[in-house]
Scaffold this motif. Structure first.
Motif, short mmCIF file in Angstrom:
data_model
loop_
_atom_site.label_atom_id
_atom_site.label_comp_id
_atom_site.label_asym_id
_atom_site.label_seq_id
_atom_site.Cartn_x
_atom_site.Cartn_y
_atom_site.Cartn_z
N PHE A 84 0.85 -1.19 0.00
CA PHE A 84 0.00 0.00 0.00
C PHE A 84 0.89 1.24 0.00
O PHE A 84 2.07 1.17 0.33
CB PHE A 84 -0.93 0.02 1.22
CG PHE A 84 -0.22 -0.14 2.54
CD1 PHE A 84 0.29 0.95 3.21
CD2 PHE A 84 -0.06 -1.40 3.10
CE1 PHE A 84 0.96 0.81 4.41
CE2 PHE A 84 0.60 -1.55 4.31
CZ PHE A 84 1.12 -0.45 4.97
N VAL A 85 0.30 2.35 -0.40
CA VAL A 85 1.03 3.63 -0.40
C VAL A 85 1.41 3.95 1.05
O VAL A 85 0.58 3.90 1.95
CB VAL A 85 0.15 4.76 -0.98
CG1 VAL A 85 0.84 6.10 -0.82
CG2 VAL A 85 -0.17 4.49 -2.43
N GLY A 86 2.67 4.24 1.27
CA GLY A 86 3.14 4.54 2.61
C GLY A 86 3.72 3.34 3.35
O GLY A 86 4.16 3.47 4.49
N HIS A 87 3.72 2.15 2.72
CA HIS A 87 4.30 0.96 3.34
C HIS A 87 5.81 1.19 3.48
O HIS A 87 6.50 1.39 2.49
CB HIS A 87 4.02 -0.26 2.46
CG HIS A 87 4.30 -1.56 3.12
ND1 HIS A 87 4.09 -2.75 2.47
CD2 HIS A 87 4.73 -1.90 4.35
CE1 HIS A 87 4.40 -3.76 3.27
NE2 HIS A 87 4.80 -3.25 4.41
N PRO A 88 6.34 1.17 4.70
CA PRO A 88 7.77 1.43 4.90
C PRO A 88 8.64 0.41 4.18
O PRO A 88 8.32 -0.78 4.15
CB PRO A 88 7.96 1.30 6.42
CG PRO A 88 6.60 1.48 7.00
CD PRO A 88 5.65 0.96 5.97
N VAL A 89 9.73 0.88 3.58
CA VAL A 89 10.63 0.00 2.85
C VAL A 89 12.03 -0.06 3.47
O VAL A 89 12.82 -0.91 3.09
CB VAL A 89 10.75 0.42 1.37
CG1 VAL A 89 9.41 0.25 0.66
CG2 VAL A 89 11.23 1.85 1.24
N ALA A 90 12.34 0.84 4.39
CA ALA A 90 13.67 0.86 5.00
C ALA A 90 13.61 1.54 6.36
O ALA A 90 12.70 2.32 6.64
CB ALA A 90 14.66 1.59 4.11
N VAL A 91 14.62 1.23 7.19
CA VAL A 91 14.76 1.86 8.50
C VAL A 91 16.20 2.33 8.63
O VAL A 91 17.12 1.63 8.22
CB VAL A 91 14.46 0.86 9.64
CG1 VAL A 91 14.75 1.47 10.99
CG2 VAL A 91 13.02 0.40 9.58
N VAL A 92 16.38 3.50 9.17
CA VAL A 92 17.72 4.02 9.43
C VAL A 92 17.90 4.18 10.93
O VAL A 92 17.06 4.79 11.59
CB VAL A 92 17.94 5.38 8.72
CG1 VAL A 92 19.27 5.99 9.14
CG2 VAL A 92 17.87 5.23 7.22
N VAL A 93 18.97 3.60 11.45
CA VAL A 93 19.33 3.75 12.87
C VAL A 93 20.74 4.33 12.90
O VAL A 93 21.63 3.81 12.25
CB VAL A 93 19.30 2.38 13.60
CG1 VAL A 93 19.72 2.54 15.05
CG2 VAL A 93 17.93 1.74 13.49
#
Length: 64
Positions: free
Chosen positions: A19-28
């Protein structure tokens, strides 16, 4: 609910964005500046999928 059909979604998109807005990455990172630099390195290519308007057909596509 008995016999309920629900696709299994993940928090982060794996091979398919659902869906639109589905997270694809995380930055820590250790601070906001390093995080911003890391964010600038993320590049995502999306391939559009055909539109499916029938709920039964849509649920079969998700399970692939």
């Amino acid at each position: 609910m008995p016999n309920q059909k629900a696709p299994q979604h993940t928090v982060l998109a794996d091979e398919r964005v659902y869906f639109v807005g589905h997270p694809v990455a995380v930055v820590v990172a250790v601070d906001r500046y390093v995080a911003r630099d890391a964010l600038d390195l993320i590049d995502v290519d999306y391939d559009p999928l055909p539109v499916v308007t029938d709920p039964e057909k849509a649920s079969r596509r998700i399970r692939r």
